[in-house]
Scaffold this active site. Structure first.
Site, short mmCIF file in Angstrom:
data_model
loop_
_atom_site.label_atom_id
_atom_site.label_comp_id
_atom_site.label_asym_id
_atom_site.label_seq_id
_atom_site.Cartn_x
_atom_site.Cartn_y
_atom_site.Cartn_z
N TRP A 88 4.22 -2.95 -5.60
CA TRP A 88 5.24 -2.32 -4.74
C TRP A 88 6.60 -2.98 -4.89
O TRP A 88 7.62 -2.30 -4.98
CB TRP A 88 4.78 -2.28 -3.28
N ASP A 161 9.48 -5.01 2.97
CA ASP A 161 8.65 -3.81 2.94
C ASP A 161 7.31 -4.22 3.56
O ASP A 161 6.50 -4.89 2.91
CB ASP A 161 8.47 -3.33 1.50
N LYS A 185 -0.14 3.71 6.79
CA LYS A 185 -1.15 2.67 6.61
C LYS A 185 -1.65 2.16 7.96
O LYS A 185 -2.84 2.15 8.21
CB LYS A 185 -0.59 1.50 5.80
C1 LIG Z 1 2.12 2.80 0.58
C2 LIG Z 1 3.24 1.88 0.34
C3 LIG Z 1 4.51 2.34 -0.06
C4 LIG Z 1 4.80 3.77 -0.41
O1 LIG Z 1 4.77 4.62 0.62
P1 LIG Z 1 5.10 6.16 0.40
O2 LIG Z 1 4.96 6.66 1.79
O3 LIG Z 1 4.08 6.73 -0.53
O4 LIG Z 1 6.47 6.29 -0.10
C5 LIG Z 1 5.51 1.41 -0.23
N1 LIG Z 1 5.30 0.10 -0.03
C6 LIG Z 1 4.09 -0.37 0.34
C7 LIG Z 1 3.90 -1.83 0.53
C8 LIG Z 1 3.03 0.50 0.52
O5 LIG Z 1 1.82 0.04 0.88
#
Ligand SMILES: *Cc1c(COP(=O)(O)O)cnc(C)c1O
Length: 352
Positions: A88, A161, A185
């Site tokens: 990521w 993030d 998540k």
């Molecule tokens: C799932 C995830 C993303 C991406 O999310 P989207 O909603 O598909 O854009 C970005 N960063 C992390 C750490 C993730 O787990």
């Protein structure tokens, strides 16, 4: 999703609290949705102990859109530091190059933990911000503590993030300038992105930034510049209420420690399964695990997924980019779920 939340939502699907309409049918500016929205914001602020000088924004486009939205809003076209610990943060680093000059400050190396000490990071003094992914969902790598950049003599704000572990541990807001998370998540359904940003970082947006992605514009409009994802906000609000009933983030953190320890302890004593991440960096939320080549490797993993599914244990296939297996043990997964997985793994191993 917590089962309680899903069944409450099912009850309210056709008629929200006697209003004569479902949440999807409400005006986003009407009294009913305003109540839902404000309660969700207040509960999130309370759960994460977000200080008053931070704004909470509802946005759309997920974490991947934030990979562009962050540099559009914070980089001023200058440089930005990136610590790449997995898939990521690698994506964030690559996307940012369209809008600013990304600096690769550090890259995780499984064989040499020097990168793990923030004092070894190459932080550019002219960087507008420093980006980390505080939990790498695919690799299963988690910062157990956020880096204290100021203590390292570095001034740029930290951007995290935290998509895949938000709400599973407290956040030290003294160390953070901006945090973002896709909801799907740990918070609720897909479609909602949460951005939590220190107010003094607003107003740096590049002129070319789309208005709907401009943090200042969204903040001024209380996240109603465009129609927000109302149903996802409603569901997130229900999850926040559930989190409070569990005892808040502190209780969920204890649960995450217990669940992940149970699984890692089993993996570590196993003859066939292994987790490749250094113990100090293992994620409590996402546990990737593999089967040794001598015990059948990837083919055996495929068999595991197939048999697990017939035992009612779902979503255990590893991410397509790394293969193997992965247990994502988000807040809503009860301890019993992890116990069932460990029991299944024990039987699977015994059969070999
Ligand atoms: C799932 C995830 C993303 C991406 O999310 P989207 O909603 O598909 O854009 C970005 N960063 C992390 C750490 C993730 O787990």
């Amino acid at each position: 999703m917590p089962v309680e939340v899903l069944s409450e939502a099912a009850q309210e699907m056709l008629d929200w609290q006697g209003s004569g309409m479902g949440v999807m049918e409400m005006s986003h500016r009407g009294r009913e949705f305003t109540t839902i929205n404000e309660q969700a914001l207040q509960d999130l602020r309370e759960l994460l102990q977000v200080p008053e000088h931070f704004k909470i924004l509802w946005m759309q486009g997920g974490g991947i859109a934030q990979n562009a939205i962050v540099p559009l809003n914070l980089s001023c076209g200058d440089s930005a530091n990136f610590v790449v610990t997995g898939s990521w943060s690698q994506k964030s680093y690559q996307e940012a190059a369209k809008y600013c000059r990304p600096v690769l400050s550090a890259q995780r190396n499984p064989d040499d933990l020097e990168w793990a000490n923030p004092s070894t990071w190459h932080l550019s003094d002219t960087a507008a911000y420093t980006h980390i992914c505080s939990n790498e969902t695919i690799d299963g790598v988690e910062f157990q503590e956020l880096p204290d950049l100021l203590a390292l003599g570095h001034e740029s704000p930290l951007v995290i993030d935290c998509s895949s572990h938000i709400g599973s541990r407290s956040i030290n807001w003294n160390l953070v300038g901006c945090a973002f998370a896709g909801a799907q998540k740990n918070i609720g359904p897909a479609g909602l992105t949460v951005v939590i940003i220190r107010e003094d970082l607003l107003g740096r947006t590049l002129a070319t930034c789309p208005s709907a992605f401009n943090y200042s514009t969204v903040a001024k409009a209380n996240s109603m510049f465009n129609t927000p994802p109302t149903y996802s906000i409603y569901m997130a609000g229900k999850v926040f209420e559930w989190m409070k009933r569990q005892g808040g983030v502190a209780a969920l953190e204890q649960a995450a420690i217990a669940k992940s320890q149970l699984l890692y302890n089993f993996i570590d004593q196993s003859e066939i399964f292994y987790n490749p991440i250094d113990v100090a960096w293992r994620s409590r939320m996402n546990v990737p695990f593999f089967i040794h080549e001598r015990a059948g490797g990837q083919e055996r993993c495929n068999e595991f997924v197939y048999l697990a599914k017939s035992a009612g244990l779902l979503q255990l296939k590893g991410h397509s980019s790394v293969g193997g297996l992965r247990a994502s043990i988000y807040n809503a997964m009860p301890l019993e779920g992890v116990q069932a997985l460990v029991e299944f793994m024990r039987h699977f191993e015994a059969r070999s």
